[in-house]
Motif scaffolding. Structure first.
Motif, PDB file in Angstrom:
ATOM      1  N   THR A  56      48.634  36.475  32.732  1.00  0.00           N
ATOM      2  CA  THR A  56      47.616  37.499  32.503  1.00  0.00           C
ATOM      3  C   THR A  56      46.352  37.260  33.310  1.00  0.00           C
ATOM      4  O   THR A  56      45.764  38.204  33.855  1.00  0.00           O
ATOM      5  CB  THR A  56      47.265  37.609  31.005  1.00  0.00           C
ATOM      6  OG1 THR A  56      46.967  36.307  30.488  1.00  0.00           O
ATOM      7  CG2 THR A  56      48.425  38.192  30.227  1.00  0.00           C
ATOM      8  N   ASN A  57      45.902  36.019  33.412  1.00  0.00           N
ATOM      9  CA  ASN A  57      44.685  35.753  34.175  1.00  0.00           C
ATOM     10  C   ASN A  57      44.934  35.824  35.675  1.00  0.00           C
ATOM     11  O   ASN A  57      44.050  36.206  36.444  1.00  0.00           O
ATOM     12  CB  ASN A  57      44.079  34.404  33.776  1.00  0.00           C
ATOM     13  CG  ASN A  57      43.359  34.488  32.446  1.00  0.00           C
ATOM     14  OD1 ASN A  57      42.474  35.314  32.249  1.00  0.00           O
ATOM     15  ND2 ASN A  57      43.758  33.642  31.507  1.00  0.00           N
ATOM     16  N   GLY A  58      46.142  35.461  36.100  1.00  0.00           N
ATOM     17  CA  GLY A  58      46.485  35.626  37.506  1.00  0.00           C
ATOM     18  C   GLY A  58      46.494  37.096  37.878  1.00  0.00           C
ATOM     19  O   GLY A  58      45.955  37.504  38.912  1.00  0.00           O
ATOM     20  N   GLY A  59      47.097  37.918  37.016  1.00  0.00           N
ATOM     21  CA  GLY A  59      47.108  39.352  37.251  1.00  0.00           C
ATOM     22  C   GLY A  59      45.709  39.942  37.209  1.00  0.00           C
ATOM     23  O   GLY A  59      45.368  40.836  37.992  1.00  0.00           O
ATOM     24  N   ARG A  60      44.905  39.430  36.323  1.00  0.00           N
ATOM     25  CA  ARG A  60      43.510  39.878  36.214  1.00  0.00           C
ATOM     26  C   ARG A  60      42.757  39.606  37.510  1.00  0.00           C
ATOM     27  O   ARG A  60      41.983  40.443  37.990  1.00  0.00           O
ATOM     28  CB  ARG A  60      42.861  39.144  35.041  1.00  0.00           C
ATOM     29  CG  ARG A  60      41.449  39.546  34.708  1.00  0.00           C
ATOM     30  CD  ARG A  60      40.959  38.717  33.529  1.00  0.00           C
ATOM     31  NE  ARG A  60      39.619  39.097  33.116  1.00  0.00           N
ATOM     32  CZ  ARG A  60      38.946  38.474  32.144  1.00  0.00           C
ATOM     33  NH1 ARG A  60      39.517  37.459  31.503  1.00  0.00           N
ATOM     34  NH2 ARG A  60      37.728  38.858  31.815  1.00  0.00           N
ATOM     35  N   ALA A  61      42.991  38.432  38.092  1.00  0.00           N
ATOM     36  CA  ALA A  61      42.351  38.076  39.358  1.00  0.00           C
ATOM     37  C   ALA A  61      42.782  39.014  40.475  1.00  0.00           C
ATOM     38  O   ALA A  61      41.966  39.481  41.270  1.00  0.00           O
ATOM     39  CB  ALA A  61      42.690  36.627  39.725  1.00  0.00           C
ATOM     40  N   LEU A  62      44.078  39.312  40.532  1.00  0.00           N
ATOM     41  CA  LEU A  62      44.592  40.187  41.586  1.00  0.00           C
ATOM     42  C   LEU A  62      44.072  41.613  41.424  1.00  0.00           C
ATOM     43  O   LEU A  62      43.775  42.297  42.410  1.00  0.00           O
ATOM     44  CB  LEU A  62      46.115  40.161  41.590  1.00  0.00           C
ATOM     45  CG  LEU A  62      46.748  38.805  41.971  1.00  0.00           C
ATOM     46  CD1 LEU A  62      48.254  38.867  41.812  1.00  0.00           C
ATOM     47  CD2 LEU A  62      46.367  38.406  43.381  1.00  0.00           C
ATOM     48  N   ALA A  71      28.687  34.813  41.419  1.00  0.00           N
ATOM     49  CA  ALA A  71      29.951  35.504  41.682  1.00  0.00           C
ATOM     50  C   ALA A  71      29.780  36.522  42.806  1.00  0.00           C
ATOM     51  O   ALA A  71      28.815  37.282  42.830  1.00  0.00           O
ATOM     52  CB  ALA A  71      30.450  36.200  40.422  1.00  0.00           C
ATOM     53  N   LEU A  72      30.712  36.520  43.746  1.00  0.00           N
ATOM     54  CA  LEU A  72      30.682  37.493  44.842  1.00  0.00           C
ATOM     55  C   LEU A  72      31.136  38.875  44.368  1.00  0.00           C
ATOM     56  O   LEU A  72      30.747  39.894  44.928  1.00  0.00           O
ATOM     57  CB  LEU A  72      31.571  37.018  45.990  1.00  0.00           C
ATOM     58  CG  LEU A  72      31.213  35.653  46.584  1.00  0.00           C
ATOM     59  CD1 LEU A  72      32.108  35.347  47.780  1.00  0.00           C
ATOM     60  CD2 LEU A  72      29.749  35.590  46.972  1.00  0.00           C
ATOM     61  N   ILE A  73      31.989  38.887  43.364  1.00  0.00           N
ATOM     62  CA  ILE A  73      32.368  40.118  42.684  1.00  0.00           C
ATOM     63  C   ILE A  73      32.693  39.730  41.250  1.00  0.00           C
ATOM     64  O   ILE A  73      33.212  38.632  41.000  1.00  0.00           O
ATOM     65  CB  ILE A  73      33.566  40.826  43.356  1.00  0.00           C
ATOM     66  CG1 ILE A  73      33.868  42.136  42.641  1.00  0.00           C
ATOM     67  CG2 ILE A  73      34.789  39.925  43.404  1.00  0.00           C
ATOM     68  CD1 ILE A  73      34.946  42.979  43.302  1.00  0.00           C
ATOM     69  N   ILE A  74      32.367  40.614  40.318  1.00  0.00           N
ATOM     70  CA  ILE A  74      32.581  40.285  38.908  1.00  0.00           C
ATOM     71  C   ILE A  74      32.957  41.545  38.149  1.00  0.00           C
ATOM     72  O   ILE A  74      32.552  42.660  38.527  1.00  0.00           O
ATOM     73  CB  ILE A  74      31.309  39.634  38.301  1.00  0.00           C
ATOM     74  CG1 ILE A  74      31.622  38.969  36.956  1.00  0.00           C
ATOM     75  CG2 ILE A  74      30.172  40.631  38.187  1.00  0.00           C
ATOM     76  CD1 ILE A  74      30.535  38.032  36.480  1.00  0.00           C
ATOM     77  N   GLU A  75      33.770  41.378  37.120  1.00  0.00           N
ATOM     78  CA  GLU A  75      34.153  42.515  36.286  1.00  0.00           C
ATOM     79  C   GLU A  75      32.923  43.131  35.634  1.00  0.00           C
ATOM     80  O   GLU A  75      31.928  42.445  35.380  1.00  0.00           O
ATOM     81  CB  GLU A  75      35.112  42.070  35.177  1.00  0.00           C
ATOM     82  CG  GLU A  75      36.497  41.698  35.649  1.00  0.00           C
ATOM     83  CD  GLU A  75      37.344  41.152  34.527  1.00  0.00           C
ATOM     84  OE1 GLU A  75      38.569  41.254  34.631  1.00  0.00           O
ATOM     85  OE2 GLU A  75      36.779  40.602  33.560  1.00  0.00           O
ATOM     86  N   GLY A  76      33.025  44.407  35.313  1.00  0.00           N
ATOM     87  CA  GLY A  76      31.959  45.068  34.580  1.00  0.00           C
ATOM     88  C   GLY A  76      32.160  44.933  33.083  1.00  0.00           C
ATOM     89  O   GLY A  76      33.140  44.355  32.612  1.00  0.00           O
ATOM     90  N   SER A  77      31.227  45.480  32.321  1.00  0.00           N
ATOM     91  CA  SER A  77      31.287  45.380  30.861  1.00  0.00           C
ATOM     92  C   SER A  77      32.455  46.184  30.283  1.00  0.00           C
ATOM     93  O   SER A  77      32.780  46.058  29.105  1.00  0.00           O
ATOM     94  CB  SER A  77      29.974  45.879  30.250  1.00  0.00           C
ATOM     95  OG  SER A  77      29.721  47.212  30.628  1.00  0.00           O
ATOM     96  N   GLU A  78      33.106  47.016  31.134  1.00  0.00           N
ATOM     97  CA  GLU A  78      34.228  47.815  30.661  1.00  0.00           C
ATOM     98  C   GLU A  78      35.532  47.028  30.629  1.00  0.00           C
ATOM     99  O   GLU A  78      36.585  47.560  30.290  1.00  0.00           O
ATOM    100  CB  GLU A  78      34.407  49.054  31.556  1.00  0.00           C
ATOM    101  CG  GLU A  78      35.027  48.775  32.923  1.00  0.00           C
ATOM    102  CD  GLU A  78      34.049  48.207  33.945  1.00  0.00           C
ATOM    103  OE1 GLU A  78      34.478  47.941  35.086  1.00  0.00           O
ATOM    104  OE2 GLU A  78      32.864  48.037  33.614  1.00  0.00           O
ATOM    105  N   SER A  79      35.474  45.758  30.970  1.00  0.00           N
ATOM    106  CA  SER A  79      36.683  44.930  31.001  1.00  0.00           C
ATOM    107  C   SER A  79      37.445  44.996  29.680  1.00  0.00           C
ATOM    108  O   SER A  79      36.852  44.909  28.601  1.00  0.00           O
ATOM    109  CB  SER A  79      36.298  43.467  31.282  1.00  0.00           C
ATOM    110  OG  SER A  79      37.409  42.616  31.071  1.00  0.00           O
ATOM    111  N   PRO A  80      38.770  45.143  29.732  1.00  0.00           N
ATOM    112  CA  PRO A  80      39.574  45.190  28.512  1.00  0.00           C
ATOM    113  C   PRO A  80      39.906  43.802  27.967  1.00  0.00           C
ATOM    114  O   PRO A  80      40.570  43.692  26.942  1.00  0.00           O
ATOM    115  CB  PRO A  80      40.852  45.891  28.980  1.00  0.00           C
ATOM    116  CG  PRO A  80      41.002  45.462  30.399  1.00  0.00           C
ATOM    117  CD  PRO A  80      39.595  45.391  30.940  1.00  0.00           C
ATOM    118  N   TYR A  81      39.425  42.755  28.638  1.00  0.00           N
ATOM    119  CA  TYR A  81      39.812  41.396  28.255  1.00  0.00           C
ATOM    120  C   TYR A  81      38.828  40.810  27.241  1.00  0.00           C
ATOM    121  O   TYR A  81      38.079  39.874  27.519  1.00  0.00           O
ATOM    122  CB  TYR A  81      39.905  40.520  29.498  1.00  0.00           C
ATOM    123  CG  TYR A  81      40.988  40.965  30.455  1.00  0.00           C
ATOM    124  CD1 TYR A  81      42.294  40.521  30.309  1.00  0.00           C
ATOM    125  CD2 TYR A  81      40.708  41.853  31.491  1.00  0.00           C
ATOM    126  CE1 TYR A  81      43.294  40.937  31.180  1.00  0.00           C
ATOM    127  CE2 TYR A  81      41.694  42.279  32.363  1.00  0.00           C
ATOM    128  CZ  TYR A  81      42.990  41.821  32.200  1.00  0.00           C
ATOM    129  OH  TYR A  81      43.975  42.248  33.055  1.00  0.00           O
TER     130      TYR A  81
END
Length: 259
Positions: free
Chosen positions: A130-136, A205-215
């Protein structure tokens, strides 16, 4: 009559004492999970629940410990990881409450922008599904790759359809990723491990998820224990206003309340 009344009072006091001394063992990763639990300990003790917090550095043993009954609950993972673990290990752990989001990020000590990634650059990602997929998925959002199924949360490098920069992927245990920053051009790191390594997700972080993350990170236990008074007291405390304030003030956007 007085003797009977005394017996009743003593029995009630004994029952109260047992309840007041109830211990609840919780497995957690150090940051921010164990820190949040430590913040809650005094308030929960006043409610008759004594937290016994055990810190783990991996994403497997906390679930194993709870599934085998050696600990009552854990607090370290998101729902997609829990579902993947249950399916892979044959366990039936359940979520009790959603607490916060740790926006997943990309970090580097060799480049200042994703645009600086050269052809053939090395990228380290978590080796759990799941975290690998999240990264991709995050790299796809940044336009660096294209997945065969752009919604598959358990994607691996084998699911990459387009890789214009010929990025070379290394799948490593999530906890080790901060330690390889000097050896790769880019590392995709869970926020809890980034914080432990002294990284500031909102700045580094060079890029980071937003607050809408489902995780959303969740409190997890067994089906048998999920409705117990102690577990419910912990769930209520984890989703209380004092915890919201603690998270916002301590982590300054690196961890986001989900309630």
């Amino acid at each position: 009559m007085k003797v009977n009344r005394l017996i009743v009072l003593l029995a009630a006091f004994a029952a109260f004492s047992v309840q007041a001394a109830e211990k609840l063992s919780v497995a957690a990763t150090a940051v921010p999970h164990a820190e949040i639990l430590e913040f809650l300990k005094p308030a929960l003790k006043d409610e008759g629940v004594e937290l016994d917090i055990k810190v783990f550095t991996d994403y497997v043993q906390p679930n194993v410990q709870v599934a085998e009954g050696r600990m009552d609950a854990n607090f370290f993972q998101h729902q997609p990881y829990l579902e993947s673990f249950n399916e892979g290990k044959g366990t039936s752990l359940v979520s009790v409450a959603g607490v916060h989001v740790e926006p997943f990020g990309a970090y580097s000590r060799k480049i200042d922008s994703l645009e600086d990634l050269e052809k053939g650059a090395t990228v380290a990602i978590p080796n759990d599904p799941t975290n690998g997929g999240r990264a991709l998925l995050l790299l796809q959002k940044a336009g660096l790759i294209k997945l065969k199924d752009d919604s598959k949360i358990t994607a691996t490098p084998r699911d990459i359809a387009e890789n214009p920069k010929d990025l070379e992927f290394y799948e490593l245990e999530a906890a080790t990723l901060p330690r390889v920053l000097d050896q790769v051009e880019l590392a995709m790191i869970n926020t809890n491990y980034a914080l432990e390594a002294g990284l500031n997700p909102t700045e580094d972080a060079l890029i980071i998820e937003g607050s809408e993350s489902p995780y959303v990170n969740i409190l997890v236990t067994t089906e048998e224990k999920k409705d117990s008074p102690a577990i419910q007291a912990l769930a209520d405390a984890l989703t209380s206003e004092p915890v919201r304030k603690f998270i916002n003030e301590k982590y300054e956007g690196a961890v986001v309340p989900a309630f």
